[in-house]
Design a protein around this motif. Structure first.
Motif, mmCIF file in Angstrom:
data_model
loop_
_atom_site.group_PDB
_atom_site.id
_atom_site.type_symbol
_atom_site.label_atom_id
_atom_site.label_comp_id
_atom_site.label_asym_id
_atom_site.label_seq_id
_atom_site.Cartn_x
_atom_site.Cartn_y
_atom_site.Cartn_z
ATOM 1 N N TRP A 136 0.975 -1.292 -0.020
ATOM 2 C CA TRP A 136 -0.070 -0.127 -0.046
ATOM 3 C C TRP A 136 0.801 1.157 -0.154
ATOM 4 N N PRO A 137 0.928 2.316 -1.123
ATOM 5 C CA PRO A 137 1.682 3.119 -1.245
ATOM 6 C C PRO A 137 1.443 4.461 -0.163
ATOM 7 N N GLY A 138 0.221 4.468 0.450
ATOM 8 C CA GLY A 138 -0.021 5.503 1.168
ATOM 9 C C GLY A 138 0.111 5.290 2.767
ATOM 10 N N PRO A 139 -0.543 6.176 3.535
ATOM 11 C CA PRO A 139 -0.374 6.003 4.878
ATOM 12 C C PRO A 139 -1.346 4.985 5.368
ATOM 13 N N THR A 140 -0.895 4.240 6.519
ATOM 14 C CA THR A 140 -2.013 3.157 7.177
ATOM 15 C C THR A 140 -2.381 3.828 8.426
ATOM 16 N N CYS A 141 -3.625 3.473 9.060
ATOM 17 C CA CYS A 141 -4.154 3.757 10.181
ATOM 18 C C CYS A 141 -5.016 2.774 10.659
ATOM 19 N N VAL A 142 -5.459 2.914 11.799
ATOM 20 C CA VAL A 142 -6.477 1.961 12.735
ATOM 21 C C VAL A 142 -7.485 2.911 13.320
ATOM 22 N N LEU A 143 -8.574 2.178 13.337
ATOM 23 C CA LEU A 143 -9.776 2.788 13.764
ATOM 24 C C LEU A 143 -9.838 2.165 15.162
ATOM 25 N N THR A 144 -9.543 3.172 16.280
ATOM 26 C CA THR A 144 -9.418 2.592 17.527
ATOM 27 C C THR A 144 -10.844 2.628 18.293
ATOM 28 N N PRO A 145 -10.933 2.101 19.414
ATOM 29 C CA PRO A 145 -12.302 1.683 19.951
ATOM 30 C C PRO A 145 -12.630 3.198 20.656
ATOM 31 N N ASP A 146 -11.355 3.647 20.986
ATOM 32 C CA ASP A 146 -11.505 4.897 21.994
ATOM 33 C C ASP A 146 -10.811 6.448 21.826
ATOM 34 N N ARG A 147 -10.196 6.068 20.650
ATOM 35 C CA ARG A 147 -9.478 7.440 20.313
ATOM 36 C C ARG A 147 -9.581 7.822 18.658
ATOM 37 N N GLY A 148 -10.434 7.330 18.232
ATOM 38 C CA GLY A 148 -10.874 7.428 16.549
ATOM 39 C C GLY A 148 -9.721 6.676 15.914
ATOM 40 N N VAL A 149 -9.637 7.444 14.882
ATOM 41 C CA VAL A 149 -8.529 6.959 13.631
ATOM 42 C C VAL A 149 -6.997 7.276 14.194
ATOM 43 N N ARG A 150 -6.334 6.473 14.358
ATOM 44 C CA ARG A 150 -4.738 6.643 14.775
ATOM 45 C C ARG A 150 -4.033 6.380 13.729
ATOM 46 N N ARG A 151 -2.803 6.889 13.414
ATOM 47 C CA ARG A 151 -2.063 6.351 12.394
ATOM 48 C C ARG A 151 -1.082 5.431 12.849
ATOM 49 N N THR A 152 -0.500 4.111 12.048
ATOM 50 C CA THR A 152 -0.071 3.089 12.269
ATOM 51 C C THR A 152 1.334 3.459 11.347
ATOM 52 N N PRO A 153 2.172 4.123 11.676
ATOM 53 C CA PRO A 153 3.435 4.469 10.658
ATOM 54 C C PRO A 153 4.469 3.112 10.747
ATOM 55 N N ASP A 154 4.355 2.343 11.477
ATOM 56 C CA ASP A 154 5.138 1.088 11.605
ATOM 57 C C ASP A 154 4.581 0.361 10.436
ATOM 58 N N ALA A 155 3.396 0.163 9.981
ATOM 59 C CA ALA A 155 2.835 -0.634 8.975
ATOM 60 C C ALA A 155 2.958 0.030 7.524
ATOM 61 N N ASP A 156 3.397 1.317 7.364
ATOM 62 C CA ASP A 156 3.449 1.837 6.241
ATOM 63 C C ASP A 156 4.308 1.307 5.562
ATOM 64 N N GLY A 157 3.977 0.678 4.097
ATOM 65 C CA GLY A 157 5.141 0.131 3.296
ATOM 66 C C GLY A 157 4.728 -1.507 3.626
ATOM 67 N N TRP A 158 4.451 -1.769 4.605
ATOM 68 C CA TRP A 158 4.344 -3.378 4.840
ATOM 69 C C TRP A 158 2.920 -4.018 4.485
ATOM 70 N N VAL A 159 1.905 -3.109 4.634
ATOM 71 C CA VAL A 159 0.824 -3.730 4.338
ATOM 72 C C VAL A 159 0.456 -3.990 2.721
ATOM 73 N N HIS A 160 0.241 -5.116 2.439
ATOM 74 C CA HIS A 160 0.129 -5.282 1.012
ATOM 75 C C HIS A 160 -1.165 -5.547 0.617
ATOM 76 N N VAL A 161 -1.766 -5.062 -0.679
ATOM 77 C CA VAL A 161 -3.179 -5.111 -1.102
ATOM 78 C C VAL A 161 -3.152 -5.971 -2.392
#
Length: 185
Positions: A136-161
């Motif tokens: 995935w060439p763009g940024p990655t994030c997670v939708l958390t149960p208590d803080r909304g959408v948060r970045r997951t920079p450690d996953a950037d470039g590692w998630v494949h689609v």
């Protein structure tokens, strides 16, 4: 791959013995792995969907599962076939069993989902790239149960689609995964 059969079954149909065989294969495959052992959270991520298994007689030698997740991109929720628990017995690697298991997993994804996704180990990146999976060439994030959408920079470039429909993906927008315990991606 003579004498190897590929089977697909939902977690609900596996039964105790085959589930145990899957867990034992995954525990052995990831024991001492640089990314860490196969944890109970990893197991939780692996069950609840379709399991693709390579059997040599009564011995399980390969596995992958496809679980449903919702990934968000560009204001849309995408029904995603997320690949988990991919492993081949150490003494059976390099013989095409991983490719056979993934071919069936990809068939399941193409038949039921708008997108395929996975987060490979470092040594598996080339294997997935050769199969058409792209980082995935763009940024990655997670939708958390208590803080909304948060970045997951450690996953950037590692998630494949693996895009499987004509659904356009907006790579300028983040790819957002649903929350889960353990590694979110």
């Amino acid at each position: 791959m003579t004498g190897v059969r590929i089977e697909s079954e939902h977690t609900a149909g596996l039964g105790v013995q085959r589930l145990r065989a899957v867990r034992e294969l995954l525990d052995a495959a990831f024991a001492g792995h640089p990314d860490g052992d196969f944890t109970d959270a990893d197991w939780d991520h692996t069950v609840g969907g379709m399991h693709v298994m390579a059997w040599e007689g009564e011995r399980l030698i390969g596995h992958a599962s496809v679980v449903q997740r919702r990934l968000l991109n560009g204001g849309r929720a995408l029904r995603t076939g997320y690949v988990e628990g991919v492993a081949v017995s150490a003494d059976r690697r390099g013989r095409g069993h991983g490719a056979a298991v993934m071919a069936e997993a990809e068939r399941l994804i193409r038949g039921a989902y708008r997108l395929g996704a996975l987060a490979p180990t470092e040594e598996a990146v080339g294997f997935y790239a050769a199969r058409g999976w792209r980082p995935w060439p763009g940024p990655t994030c997670v939708l958390t149960p208590d803080r909304g959408v948060r970045r997951t920079p450690d996953a950037d470039g590692w998630v494949h689609v693996l895009p499987v429909t004509g659904t356009p993906l907006d790579t300028a927008e983040p790819l957002i995964c649903d929350w889960r315990d353990g590694e979110v991606w």
